[in-house]
Design a protein around this motif. Structure first.
Motif, short mmCIF file in Angstrom:
data_model
loop_
_atom_site.label_atom_id
_atom_site.label_comp_id
_atom_site.label_asym_id
_atom_site.label_seq_id
_atom_site.Cartn_x
_atom_site.Cartn_y
_atom_site.Cartn_z
N SER A 110 -125.97 -60.32 31.13
CA SER A 110 -124.63 -60.97 30.44
C SER A 110 -124.19 -60.84 31.74
CB SER A 110 -123.27 -59.42 30.15
OG SER A 110 -123.67 -58.92 31.86
N ALA A 111 -123.22 -62.80 31.44
CA ALA A 111 -122.88 -63.42 32.01
C ALA A 111 -121.55 -63.30 32.33
CB ALA A 111 -122.82 -64.85 31.62
N ILE A 170 -124.85 -64.39 36.72
CA ILE A 170 -125.67 -63.27 36.46
C ILE A 170 -125.57 -62.10 36.33
CG2 ILE A 170 -127.36 -63.52 34.55
CD1 ILE A 170 -126.98 -66.90 35.04
N VAL A 196 -120.17 -63.43 28.76
CA VAL A 196 -121.01 -63.72 27.96
C VAL A 196 -121.82 -62.64 27.63
CG1 VAL A 196 -123.07 -65.33 26.86
CG2 VAL A 196 -121.05 -66.54 28.05
N LEU A 228 -126.33 -64.26 25.84
CA LEU A 228 -126.68 -65.00 26.67
C LEU A 228 -128.49 -65.76 26.52
CD1 LEU A 228 -126.53 -64.78 30.07
CD2 LEU A 228 -128.85 -64.41 29.32
N LEU A 254 -127.97 -71.78 28.94
CA LEU A 254 -127.16 -70.13 29.70
C LEU A 254 -129.12 -69.03 30.32
CD1 LEU A 254 -124.86 -69.29 31.59
CD2 LEU A 254 -124.49 -67.80 29.55
N ARG A 255 -129.86 -69.70 29.51
CA ARG A 255 -130.78 -68.13 29.56
C ARG A 255 -130.93 -69.34 30.20
NH1 ARG A 255 -133.77 -66.60 25.44
NH2 ARG A 255 -135.90 -65.98 27.10
N THR A 312 -126.79 -71.60 23.02
CA THR A 312 -125.70 -70.83 24.37
C THR A 312 -126.23 -71.91 25.50
OG1 THR A 312 -125.68 -68.95 23.76
CG2 THR A 312 -124.48 -69.11 25.69
#
Ligand SMILES: Nc1nc2c(c(=O)[nH]1)N[C@H]1C(S)=C(S)[C@@H](COP(=O)(O)O)O[C@H]1N2
Ligand SMILES: [Mo]
Length: 391
Positions: free
Chosen positions: A317-318, A384, A334, A339, A302-303, A344
């Protein structure tokens, strides 16, 4: 006539103080049971509170992404200690049974508060255990209230009653635990025997539950409706694609994952997602209902997606949204702590094959140390935002 604890009783006798008379009853026994119940109750309350805070975090609260299996442990403990309260509570009630018939029923204001706190405590405890078991058994229709909300508020009521009760009784309990009562028990069970029986009952119930998360015990886990290894790809399924009514959209070849960030919005096909850097992690799904199961997940960090849309991977944050239209668990947040963690993933594969439709195909969230309800399946959109909070 019925036989109760080795005695012949006529049914009307059950409503009399002599019904279960026993030489075993003593303040000491009641205090020992009370101590065990207090510990089980507090553990259950605190682990439950943690679970609630993770799912509805106030501004002051943050939950780390490591150790990866911490939530699996705290939630397993929550369900196990909750169930273990049943025999303890039964035995404790039995130990004070004759006192329910005391006359006069209310001697003073203090006595009234004491009795009211016991009534609230017993009613609250039963409500929590019965509701919890019904929820674990997924018999949701049987509950006239929404489980998590009712369970949360009644927990506060019950713990308030418990603290009142402890406040009133602590002096008596302390005295009785240092002194040892002389009881004549030539016949029948000894106090130690009774305590051992209650402990054994609590132990059996615990074993019968933790198998849903600890596979060596799975075969003896009668109270665990979900086996850790049953279900497609060796993992249990909570909500199926049919149940969520997402099948058609999830299988549509024109599926795109939309990722929106501070700088740009991108739209990725499955081939586009597969072309990004792939990572593999071993992480559990740890359902709030107490079961948990580990899987090997592969997909995109995700990052990395955050960086692609111009967000700060260390301070963003997402909001992850499912293709599912309605449903309580169609979206999750998230937080930055999760995140930024490289474990993740937006997972595309489970245990070496493309995700099964019921496990969230084409893409699902899997993050460390997080309740199952927040591991969103069938993701359609990720938004995001920078939070300004860097590690
Ligand atoms: N979109 C969506 N995702 C969801 C759910 C859901 O109802 N809808 N259920 C969650 C719950 S409660 C759990 S425990 C996990 C279970 O994942 P699994 O079915 O792949 O084991 O998925 C989560 N993801
Ligand atoms: Mo769950």
């Amino acid at each position: 006539m019925v036989r109760v604890l080795g005695k012949e009783l006529r049914l009307p006798d059950l409503a009399r103080p002599q019904a279960f008379d026993s030489q075993l009853r003593s303040t000491r026994l009641t205090s020992q049971l009370g101590g065990a119940l207090g510990v089980a109750f507090m553990t259950c309350f605190l682990t439950g509170l943690v679970s609630h805070l993770i799912q509805h975090p106030p501004a002051w609260f943050s939950w780390p992404s490591r150790p990866v299996g911490l939530y699996r442990f705290t939630q397993g403990l929550h369900v196990a200690t909750g169930l273990a309260c049943t025999p303890l509570l039964g035995a404790k009630l039995w130990s004070v049974y004759p006192r329910l018939f005391e006359r006069p029923p209310l001697r003073s204001v203090g006595h009234a508060i004491e009795r009211a706190s016991i009534a609230a405590l017993v009613a609250g405890a039963l409500f929590q255990v019965v509701g919890g078991v019904i929820n674990i058994s997924r018999w949701y229709g049987a509950l006239p209230y929404f489980f998590t909300v009712g369970h949360y508020w009644v927990a506060w009521l019950t713990i308030g009653a418990l603290l009142t009760h402890i406040g009133v009784k602590l002096g008596i309990a302390r005295g009785s635990l240092v002194r040892s009562d002389v009881i004549d028990h030539k016949a029948g069970l000894s106090r130690r025997g009774l305590l051992t029986t209650v402990a054994a009952a609590a132990g059996v119930i615990t074993v019968a539950t933790v198998g849903q998360t600890f596979s060596p015990l799975a075969r003896v886990s009668l109270l665990a409706p979900r086996r850790a290894t049953t279900g497609p790809q060796g993992l249990p399924v909570n909500k199926t694609a049919a149940g969520a009514a997402v099948g058609a959209q999830a299988l549509d070849p024109s599926y795109r994952l939309v990722v929106a960030g501070p700088r740009r919005e991108i739209s990725l096909s499955l081939a586009g997602l597969a072309a990004l850097g792939q990572h593999t992690v071993i992480l559990p799904i740890a359902c709030v209902e107490g079961w948990s199961a580990s899987g090997t997940w592969s997909g995109v960090r995700l990052r990395d997606l955050a960086a692609l849309v111009g967000a700060d991977p260390d301070g963003a944050s997402a909001e992850v949204e499912s293709l599912e239209r309605a449903g309580r668990y169609r979206a999750s947040t998230v937080p930055p702590s999760h995140l930024r963690d490289g474990l993740t993933l937006i997972a595309l594969k489970l245990n070496g094959a493309a995700l099964h439709l019921d496990h969230g195909y084409p893409a699902r969230l899997i993050a460390p140390n997080r309740p199952g309800v927040l591991q969103t399946k069938w993701i359609g959109r990720i938004t995001i935002r920078n939070t300004g909070e860097a590690s």
